[in-house]
Design an enzyme around this catalytic site. Structure first.
Site, short mmCIF file in Angstrom:
data_model
loop_
_atom_site.label_atom_id
_atom_site.label_comp_id
_atom_site.label_asym_id
_atom_site.label_seq_id
_atom_site.Cartn_x
_atom_site.Cartn_y
_atom_site.Cartn_z
N LYS A 242 41.87 22.51 -1.27
CA LYS A 242 40.48 22.81 -1.63
C LYS A 242 39.54 22.45 -0.48
O LYS A 242 38.62 23.20 -0.15
CB LYS A 242 40.10 22.08 -2.93
N ASP B 235 33.88 22.98 -11.61
CA ASP B 235 35.25 23.20 -12.09
C ASP B 235 35.25 23.51 -13.59
O ASP B 235 36.29 23.76 -14.18
CB ASP B 235 36.10 21.94 -11.80
N GLN C 138 39.99 15.83 -9.64
CA GLN C 138 41.35 16.39 -9.70
C GLN C 138 42.09 15.78 -10.90
O GLN C 138 42.11 14.57 -11.07
CB GLN C 138 42.09 16.08 -8.39
#
Ligand code: NAP
Length: 275
Positions: free
Chosen positions: A50, A117, A94
């Site tokens: 990322k 996200d 994450q």
């Protein structure tokens, strides 16, 4: 029949070209903060990928790495700081996080305006009400991939295997919003083979390699495999590709689309929050 590939790498590359152009027009670098807790090697790889993609489109990534013994309170405090930091446009935690952490509490510390996200309750509700919030990145990527190939969804029977709040559940809701008739399957589903065999569009989102057998696939179905474990997807690829009309490879299908959507949503957050 040999299925046409739903090429996530190619579609993601186009999406990232558009993101790069938008970043250039912004006149400053959007900042994505990534938080990694613990030392899971796969999570390290995802965060590194990322960050690399951020650099390629002219964005800045701020990497925060916390020890495996981090508490919920410590993690929530770090995320709140990032939520309040005016220099940060988007926040990615994450996941999965280590077991001692209350993952939901950590997600909810993300300012919804920076939830690129799409993991907060606010983002989920906006998605459910079709109010244009940030999509959960993987389901958003799946939809963008289907759209790139102009796959018809209205009136089709979509079967989603998996119902996690960040993947299966929102994927089904996004398909529903496009007028598909949606069936969810999960670990208590009694006859998975029969359910899958009725799918015009199948989304597999479990994380068990080969769970979905190739001979379950309805001839001509569109197969999207979001699962990933041991370098393999949830669907028996070769046998499924013999029956499907379209299929995602693993890797190279859903994964690149997830990152592209994450970055597209980060530049959008930068535009909306700091015009
Ligand atoms: P998760 O939270 O573990 O959810 C897995 C889901 O699969 C659950 O809903 C579970 O049902 C269901 N399931 C488990 N065993 C099953 C079985 N035998 N039959 C039918 N359903 C079964 O996982 P997740 O976070 O949604 O991720 C799923 C997969 O997608 C993983 O492989 C992950 O690596 C991958 N993933 C990929 C990306 C990407 O960018 N490509 C992003 C995120 C995740 P219950 O609800 O009944 O337990």
């Amino acid at each position: 029949m040999t299925a046409q590939i739903l090429d996530g790498r190619a579609v993601a590359a186009k999406l990232l070209d558009a993101v790069r152009a938008e970043v250039a027009g912004l006149g400053r670098k959007p900042v994505l903060a990534t938080i990694l807790v613990g030392d899971d090697p796969a999570s390290h790889t995802y965060v590194r990928m990322k960050a690399n993609r951020c650099a390629k489109v002219g964005m800045e990534s701020r990497r925060i790495e916390l020890g495996a013994d981090t508490t919920t309170g410590e993690l929530v405090a770090r995320i709140r700081d990032l939520s309040e930091d005016p220099d940060v446009d988007g926040i990615l935690l994450q996941h999965p996080v280590p077991g001692q952490i209350d993952e939901r509490a950590a997600f909810e510390a993300i300012d919804p305006a920076k939830d690129v996200d799409g993991v907060t309750r606010t983002s989920f509700a906006k998605m459910a009400f079709e109010e244009g919030g940030f999509a959960s990145a993987t389901p958003g990527g799946i939809m963008a991939l289907l759209d790139a190939y102009e796959i018809p969804l209205s009136g089709k029977h979509a079967v989603v295997v998996g119902r996690s709040p960040i993947l299966g559940k929102p994927a089904g809701m996004l398909l529903l919003a496009r007028n598909a008739t949606v069936t969810y399957c999960h670990s208590r589903t009694t006859n998975l083979a029969a359910m899958v065999s009725e799918a015009d569009v199948l989304v597999a989102a479990v994380g068990r390699p080969g769970l979905v057998r190739g001979d379950w696939i309805k001839p001509g179905a569109v197969v999207v495999d979001a699962g990933y474990a041991d370098n393999k997807g949830d669907v028996e690829y070769e046998a499924a590709a013999d029956r499907a009309s379209y299929i995602t490879p693993v890797p190279g299908g859903v994964g690149p689309m997830t990152i592209a959507v994450l970055l597209a949503q980060t530049v959008r957050a930068a535009r909306e929050n700091r015009p």
